[in-house]
Enzyme design. Sequence first.
Site, PDB file in Angstrom:
ATOM      1  N   LYS A  13     -11.595   6.468  -1.963  1.00 12.15           N
ATOM      2  CA  LYS A  13     -12.304   7.605  -1.359  1.00 12.15           C
ATOM      3  C   LYS A  13     -11.430   8.855  -1.337  1.00 12.15           C
ATOM      4  CE  LYS A  13     -12.999   5.522   2.651  1.00 12.15           C
ATOM      5  NZ  LYS A  13     -12.333   4.219   2.465  1.00 12.15           N
ATOM      6  N   ARG A  87     -17.769   5.719  10.413  1.00  9.65           N
ATOM      7  CA  ARG A  87     -17.371   4.319  10.244  1.00  9.65           C
ATOM      8  C   ARG A  87     -18.155   3.399  11.169  1.00  9.65           C
ATOM      9  NH1 ARG A  87     -11.855   5.593   8.124  1.00  9.65           N
ATOM     10  NH2 ARG A  87     -10.754   3.671   7.591  1.00  9.65           N
ATOM     11  N   ARG A 126       0.224   1.221  -2.876  1.00  5.62           N
ATOM     12  CA  ARG A 126       0.008   2.671  -2.918  1.00  5.62           C
ATOM     13  C   ARG A 126       1.026   3.484  -2.125  1.00  5.62           C
ATOM     14  NH1 ARG A 126      -5.688   3.979   0.271  1.00  5.62           N
ATOM     15  NH2 ARG A 126      -4.946   3.392   2.332  1.00  5.62           N
ATOM     16  N   ARG A 171      -8.264  -4.261   8.917  1.00  2.00           N
ATOM     17  CA  ARG A 171      -9.079  -3.094   8.541  1.00  2.00           C
ATOM     18  C   ARG A 171     -10.317  -3.537   7.770  1.00  2.00           C
ATOM     19  NH1 ARG A 171      -4.351  -0.199   5.754  1.00  2.00           N
ATOM     20  NH2 ARG A 171      -5.753   1.439   5.047  1.00  2.00           N
TER      21      ARG A 171
HETATM   22  P1  AMP Z   1      -8.060   5.837   6.658  1.00  2.00           P
HETATM   23  O1  AMP Z   1      -6.998   6.809   6.313  1.00  2.00           O
HETATM   24  O2  AMP Z   1      -9.444   6.373   6.480  1.00  2.00           O
HETATM   25  O3  AMP Z   1      -7.874   4.491   5.989  1.00  2.00           O
HETATM   26  O4  AMP Z   1      -7.924   5.561   8.241  1.00  2.00           O
HETATM   27  C1  AMP Z   1      -6.740   4.995   8.796  1.00  2.00           C
HETATM   28  C2  AMP Z   1      -7.025   4.481  10.197  1.00  2.00           C
HETATM   29  O5  AMP Z   1      -7.443   5.580  11.041  1.00  2.00           O
HETATM   30  C3  AMP Z   1      -8.144   3.453  10.340  1.00  2.00           C
HETATM   31  O6  AMP Z   1      -7.706   2.134  10.069  1.00  2.00           O
HETATM   32  C4  AMP Z   1      -8.565   3.643  11.790  1.00  2.00           C
HETATM   33  O7  AMP Z   1      -7.620   3.069  12.683  1.00  2.00           O
HETATM   34  C5  AMP Z   1      -8.452   5.160  11.961  1.00  2.00           C
HETATM   35  N1  AMP Z   1      -9.720   5.856  11.587  1.00  2.00           N
HETATM   36  C6  AMP Z   1      -9.905   6.718  10.536  1.00  2.00           C
HETATM   37  N2  AMP Z   1     -11.170   7.182  10.499  1.00  2.00           N
HETATM   38  C7  AMP Z   1     -11.808   6.597  11.551  1.00  2.00           C
HETATM   39  C8  AMP Z   1     -13.134   6.651  12.054  1.00  2.00           C
HETATM   40  N3  AMP Z   1     -14.080   7.413  11.439  1.00  2.00           N
HETATM   41  N4  AMP Z   1     -13.435   5.923  13.155  1.00  2.00           N
HETATM   42  C9  AMP Z   1     -12.504   5.177  13.781  1.00  2.00           C
HETATM   43  N5  AMP Z   1     -11.233   5.056  13.362  1.00  2.00           N
HETATM   44  C10 AMP Z   1     -10.873   5.760  12.260  1.00  2.00           C
END
Ligand code: AMP
Length: 214
Positions: A13, A87, A126, A171
């Site tokens: 993404k 999410r 990564r 996750r």
């Molecule tokens: P990402 O960079 O999108 O993989 O997000 C890293 C972490 O941030 C996730 O594993 C969650 O702990 C938190 N996070 C990011 N976006 C959200 C969201 N929309 N709702 C809840 N937690 C989030």
Amino acid sequence: MNIILLGPPGAGKGTQARRLVEERGMTQLSTGDMLREARSSGTEMGRKVAEVMDRGELVTDEIVIGLIAEKLEAGAGGGFIFDGFPRTLAQADALGALLDRMGQKLDAVIEMRVDDEALVARITARSNCGSCGEVYNDLTRPIPADGKCTKCGGTEFKRRADDNETSLRQRLMEYYKKTSPLIGYYYAKGDLTGVDGLAEIDEVSGAIKAILDA
Ligand code: AMP
């Protein structure tokens, strides 16, 4: 044009969002990036967020909806790419309400389909440029031999604290329990289109372009 990139962690993404920013002047809204910024601020809220993120769990809806609402108010000429948001169903409803209030709508929800085994391999390999955030991967897009970021020339690269196998499993569990219902939600609304997230980066970009230009 406002779009959502939907898919599990490691689906690509962020990589595709960055391309859309460059090619179409859209604005990337990554709640993960916003939360990483909050955690590095050293505040009490930042510390709490860091613990939740490192466990691979979701931060509360209230916090992320607040972050997104703030950014939406600032506006974006080229439209928004929602990356890692929404999410949960509550976040999806909140986003719909926020866009309605602004007289805007979602133009597409693009589901990036990948298989779980590939995700573990992708994520544990990564890294990002410490200066501009460009994404690298030991398997598919290694850091150049001269040690310089192809985009900005930066020489420091970092791996995310939550990009390890234990956190990734959690996750993925959060994704299947709380985020994957959004596939049905947006399908029912008629907004959903899928792309093969395991194809080459350029091919995935091409598929997304075809959807946005249709
Ligand atoms: P990402 O960079 O999108 O993989 O997000 C890293 C972490 O941030 C996730 O594993 C969650 O702990 C938190 N996070 C990011 N976006 C959200 C969201 N929309 N709702 C809840 N937690 C989030």
